[in-house]
Design an enzyme around this catalytic site. Structure first.
Site, PDB file in Angstrom:
ATOM      1  N   GLY A 179      10.280  20.258  91.105  1.00  0.00           N
ATOM      2  CA  GLY A 179       9.984  22.000  91.353  1.00  0.00           C
ATOM      3  C   GLY A 179       9.454  22.236  90.147  1.00  0.00           C
ATOM      4  O   GLY A 179      10.051  22.023  88.889  1.00  0.00           O
TER       5      GLY A 179
ATOM      6  N   ARG B 229       6.108  15.648  93.789  1.00  0.00           N
ATOM      7  CA  ARG B 229       7.216  14.759  94.784  1.00  0.00           C
ATOM      8  C   ARG B 229       6.831  12.939  94.938  1.00  0.00           C
ATOM      9  O   ARG B 229       5.156  13.757  96.109  1.00  0.00           O
ATOM     10  CB  ARG B 229       7.462  14.969  95.672  1.00  0.00           C
TER      11      ARG B 229
ATOM     12  N   ASP C 181      17.487  16.885  89.093  1.00  0.00           N
ATOM     13  CA  ASP C 181      18.225  15.919  89.390  1.00  0.00           C
ATOM     14  C   ASP C 181      16.796  14.687  89.839  1.00  0.00           C
ATOM     15  O   ASP C 181      17.153  13.554  89.357  1.00  0.00           O
ATOM     16  CB  ASP C 181      19.335  16.195  89.560  1.00  0.00           C
ATOM     17  N   GLY C 182      16.201  15.527  90.931  1.00  0.00           N
ATOM     18  CA  GLY C 182      15.976  13.724  91.248  1.00  0.00           C
ATOM     19  C   GLY C 182      14.902  13.278  90.586  1.00  0.00           C
ATOM     20  O   GLY C 182      14.838  11.970  90.603  1.00  0.00           O
TER      21      GLY C 182
ATOM     22  N   THR D 196      13.839  23.365  85.716  1.00  0.00           N
ATOM     23  CA  THR D 196      14.366  23.583  87.436  1.00  0.00           C
ATOM     24  C   THR D 196      14.455  24.559  86.841  1.00  0.00           C
ATOM     25  O   THR D 196      15.319  25.010  86.326  1.00  0.00           O
ATOM     26  CB  THR D 196      14.898  22.764  88.003  1.00  0.00           C
TER      27      THR D 196
ATOM     28  N   ASP E  51      16.632  26.276  89.014  1.00  0.00           N
ATOM     29  CA  ASP E  51      17.930  26.127  89.683  1.00  0.00           C
ATOM     30  C   ASP E  51      18.637  26.389  88.698  1.00  0.00           C
ATOM     31  O   ASP E  51      20.412  26.955  89.554  1.00  0.00           O
ATOM     32  CB  ASP E  51      18.174  24.964  90.946  1.00  0.00           C
TER      33      ASP E  51
ATOM     34  N   ASP F 273      21.339  23.869  87.868  1.00  0.00           N
ATOM     35  CA  ASP F 273      21.702  23.050  88.557  1.00  0.00           C
ATOM     36  C   ASP F 273      22.262  21.950  87.921  1.00  0.00           C
ATOM     37  O   ASP F 273      22.590  20.305  88.583  1.00  0.00           O
ATOM     38  CB  ASP F 273      21.667  22.755  89.959  1.00  0.00           C
TER      39      ASP F 273
ATOM     40  N   ARG G 227      15.607  48.002  95.047  1.00  0.00           N
ATOM     41  CA  ARG G 227      17.153  48.733  95.145  1.00  0.00           C
ATOM     42  C   ARG G 227      15.999  50.410  94.625  1.00  0.00           C
ATOM     43  O   ARG G 227      16.943  50.869  95.383  1.00  0.00           O
ATOM     44  CB  ARG G 227      17.780  49.575  93.635  1.00  0.00           C
TER      45      ARG G 227
ATOM     46  N   ARG H 237      18.251  25.732  97.067  1.00  0.00           N
ATOM     47  CA  ARG H 237      18.453  25.049  97.639  1.00  0.00           C
ATOM     48  C   ARG H 237      19.869  24.387  97.886  1.00  0.00           C
ATOM     49  O   ARG H 237      21.220  24.934  99.270  1.00  0.00           O
ATOM     50  CB  ARG H 237      18.328  23.668  97.796  1.00  0.00           C
TER      51      ARG H 237
ATOM     52  N   HIS I 242      23.655  53.128 100.252  1.00  0.00           N
ATOM     53  CA  HIS I 242      21.897  51.807 100.646  1.00  0.00           C
ATOM     54  C   HIS I 242      23.248  50.678  99.835  1.00  0.00           C
ATOM     55  O   HIS I 242      24.012  51.264  99.267  1.00  0.00           O
ATOM     56  CB  HIS I 242      20.865  51.952  99.263  1.00  0.00           C
TER      57      HIS I 242
ATOM     58  N   ARG J 264      16.601  45.970 105.394  1.00  0.00           N
ATOM     59  CA  ARG J 264      15.346  45.752 104.932  1.00  0.00           C
ATOM     60  C   ARG J 264      15.701  44.036 104.666  1.00  0.00           C
ATOM     61  O   ARG J 264      16.226  43.738 104.174  1.00  0.00           O
ATOM     62  CB  ARG J 264      14.492  46.177 104.536  1.00  0.00           C
TER      63      ARG J 264
HETATM   64  P1  ADP Z   1      13.474  17.282  90.788  1.00  0.00           P
HETATM   65  O1  ADP Z   1      13.352  16.650  90.316  1.00  0.00           O
HETATM   66  O2  ADP Z   1      13.358  19.122  90.999  1.00  0.00           O
HETATM   67  O3  ADP Z   1      14.810  17.481  91.633  1.00  0.00           O
HETATM   68  P2  ADP Z   1      13.220  16.355  93.564  1.00  0.00           P
HETATM   69  O4  ADP Z   1      14.204  16.113  94.292  1.00  0.00           O
HETATM   70  O5  ADP Z   1      11.969  16.400  94.445  1.00  0.00           O
HETATM   71  O6  ADP Z   1      12.489  17.362  92.200  1.00  0.00           O
HETATM   72  O7  ADP Z   1      12.597  15.081  92.660  1.00  0.00           O
HETATM   73  C1  ADP Z   1      11.256  14.558  92.196  1.00  0.00           C
HETATM   74  C2  ADP Z   1      10.450  13.099  92.409  1.00  0.00           C
HETATM   75  O8  ADP Z   1      11.649  12.082  91.472  1.00  0.00           O
HETATM   76  C3  ADP Z   1      10.822  12.490  93.503  1.00  0.00           C
HETATM   77  O9  ADP Z   1       9.578  12.792  94.004  1.00  0.00           O
HETATM   78  C4  ADP Z   1      10.578  10.747  93.806  1.00  0.00           C
HETATM   79  O10 ADP Z   1       9.689  10.574  92.947  1.00  0.00           O
HETATM   80  C5  ADP Z   1      11.707  10.636  92.306  1.00  0.00           C
HETATM   81  N1  ADP Z   1      12.597  10.469  92.711  1.00  0.00           N
HETATM   82  C6  ADP Z   1      14.200  11.538  92.884  1.00  0.00           C
HETATM   83  N2  ADP Z   1      14.951  10.109  93.573  1.00  0.00           N
HETATM   84  C7  ADP Z   1      14.593   9.185  93.498  1.00  0.00           C
HETATM   85  C8  ADP Z   1      15.808   8.167  93.652  1.00  0.00           C
HETATM   86  N3  ADP Z   1      16.417   8.277  93.991  1.00  0.00           N
HETATM   87  N4  ADP Z   1      15.057   7.121  92.842  1.00  0.00           N
HETATM   88  C9  ADP Z   1      13.270   6.841  92.142  1.00  0.00           C
HETATM   89  N5  ADP Z   1      12.971   8.065  91.921  1.00  0.00           N
HETATM   90  C10 ADP Z   1      13.695   9.258  92.715  1.00  0.00           C
HETATM   91  O1  F6P Z   2      13.196  23.575  91.988  1.00  0.00           O
HETATM   92  C1  F6P Z   2      13.802  24.071  92.784  1.00  0.00           C
HETATM   93  C2  F6P Z   2      13.147  24.556  93.780  1.00  0.00           C
HETATM   94  O2  F6P Z   2      12.703  26.078  93.179  1.00  0.00           O
HETATM   95  C3  F6P Z   2      14.346  24.880  94.859  1.00  0.00           C
HETATM   96  O3  F6P Z   2      15.471  25.778  94.138  1.00  0.00           O
HETATM   97  C4  F6P Z   2      13.572  25.250  96.252  1.00  0.00           C
HETATM   98  O4  F6P Z   2      14.628  25.142  97.331  1.00  0.00           O
HETATM   99  C5  F6P Z   2      12.697  24.435  96.477  1.00  0.00           C
HETATM  100  O5  F6P Z   2      13.294  23.747  94.826  1.00  0.00           O
HETATM  101  C6  F6P Z   2      11.399  24.530  96.602  1.00  0.00           C
HETATM  102  O6  F6P Z   2      10.188  24.041  96.433  1.00  0.00           O
HETATM  103  P1  F6P Z   2       8.575  23.486  97.789  1.00  0.00           P
HETATM  104  O7  F6P Z   2       8.610  24.505  97.798  1.00  0.00           O
HETATM  105  O8  F6P Z   2       8.286  23.372  96.270  1.00  0.00           O
HETATM  106  O9  F6P Z   2       9.224  22.530  98.102  1.00  0.00           O
END
Ligand code: ADP
Ligand code: F6P
Length: 319
Positions: A11, A72, A103-104, A125, A127, A129, A154, A171, A215, A243
């Site tokens: 993201g 991704r 983290d991904g 990111t 987030d 996180d 508000r 998420r 409110h 709302r």
């Molecule tokens: P973010 O980095 O924002 O957490 P994602 O979780 O979608 O986003 O991870 C981004 C990309 O990192 C993934 O689409 C993938 O290509 C790579 N990635 C995630 N997990 C792994 C993994 N276990 N091994 C190798 N590549 C990974």
């Molecule tokens: O980058 C993190 C994040 O903003 C999360 O908070 C959210 O769930 C996710 O990305 C949504 O990303 P996308 O709509 O691109 O899958």
């Protein structure tokens, strides 16, 4: 270390451009050759790699999104995909890579390290996180975007004496909901890290009504429930027509705040310093305003924690 590259992945977040700029300019300042990899790991596998000069990253420090684009990539999660990526790096003679993402993306960076490519991760990111840093790049901008939206909602909630439920991103992590809820004076904040308490939310609305307040604002992190689901749950307990607003992707865009630009510039330059000193397999961060680094294993092995005192404070201040 003579040739390094930078990519953005997962993201996107405001401030990623400032981080790319810092990596490229610091690398060139140190006499390295610097390459930009487009579209994250997808572009790495496909060889979307371009040699950068000082001008390549001109006029981007104030822009949201990422000029390198992001993606991704399922293919990169496989050994075959990773080997294709390594081949591309070898073809270009690139020995070090800076990965800006969540983290991904760090898991991907860890794989590059295991395959012998010196890799450093920068937390990008909205987030907030990622363990091992007090702030991630983009969090401050997204927070301010959300607070601005809450303020606007508000105004109209007050005028029409309505309850508003606002769904924000997050998420798996509640930082955006918690910080924006505290900053926006929300009556209730629903986050993944704390079990949802509909009775408590209803009680707060009723107590407010008893003291003449008509409110209220409820913030929910998308990872727990949608705003509509929260409304449905409230309606099983009381007669109310709240709302609903889902802020969606507008939270991820916009020009980065000064804080995010400074954070991104410091982390980008620090990542290159580490690489040029032959250090790798590390994620950079900021703790108590000091630049720090931790191994990917350490960062990825820890769960993200919210600040429980802040959650309690928000509860105390919204009675
Ligand atoms: P973010 O980095 O924002 O957490 P994602 O979780 O979608 O986003 O991870 C981004 C990309 O990192 C993934 O689409 C993938 O290509 C790579 N990635 C995630 N997990 C792994 C993994 N276990 N091994 C190798 N590549 C990974
Ligand atoms: O980058 C993190 C994040 O903003 C999360 O908070 C959210 O769930 C996710 O990305 C949504 O990303 P996308 O709509 O691109 O899958």
């Amino acid at each position: 270390m003579k040739k390094i590259a930078v990519l953005t992945s997962g993201g996107d977040s405001p401030g990623m451009n400032a981080a790319v700029r810092a990596v490229v300019r610091k690398g060139l300042y140190l006499g390295l050759e610097v390459f930009g990899i487009y579209r994250g790991y997808t572009g790495l596998i496909n060889g979307e790699i371009k040699k950068f000069d000082l001008g390549s990253v001109g006029d981007i420090i104030h822009r949201g999104g990422t000029m390198l684009h992001s993606s991704r990539s399922e293919e990169f999660k496989t050994e075959v995909g990773q080997l294709k990526a390594i081949d591309q790096l070898k073809t270009h003679g690139i020995e070090g890579v800076v990965v800006i993402g969540g983290d991904g993306s760090y898991r991907g960076a860890q794989k590059l390290t295991e395959h012998g490519i010196a890799t450093i991760g920068i937390p990008g990111t909205i987030d907030n996180d990622i363990p091992g840093t007090d702030y991630t790049i983009g969090f401050d901008t997204a927070l301010n975007t959300i607070v601005d939206a809450i303020d606007k909602i508000r105004d109209t909630a007050m005028s029409h004496e309505k309850t508003s439920v606002i769904e924000v991103m997050g998420r798996d992590a509640g930082d955006l909901a918690l910080w924006s809820g505290l900053a926006g004076g929300a009556e209730s904040i629903i986050i993944p890290e704390v079990p949802i308490d509909i009775d408590g939310i209803v009680e707060r609305i009723q107590k407010g009504t008893e003291r003449g307040k008509k409110h209220s604002i409820i913030i929910v992190a998308e990872g727990v429930a949608s705003a509509e689901e929260v409304v449905e749950q409230i309606q099983t307990k009381m007669n109310l027509e709240p709302r609903v607003t889902t802020l969606g992707h507008l939270q991820r865009g916009g020009k980065p705040t000064g804080f995010d630009r400074v954070l991104a510039s410091r982390l980008g330059a620090y990542a290159v310093e580490l690489l040029s000193g032959n250090q790798a397999g590390l994620a950079v961060g900021i703790e108590q305003n000091k630049l720090v680094h931790h191994s990917f294993d350490e960062v990825l092995g820890k769960p993200h924690q919210i600040n429980r005192n802040m959650f309690e404070l928000a509860r105390q201040l919204s009675i």
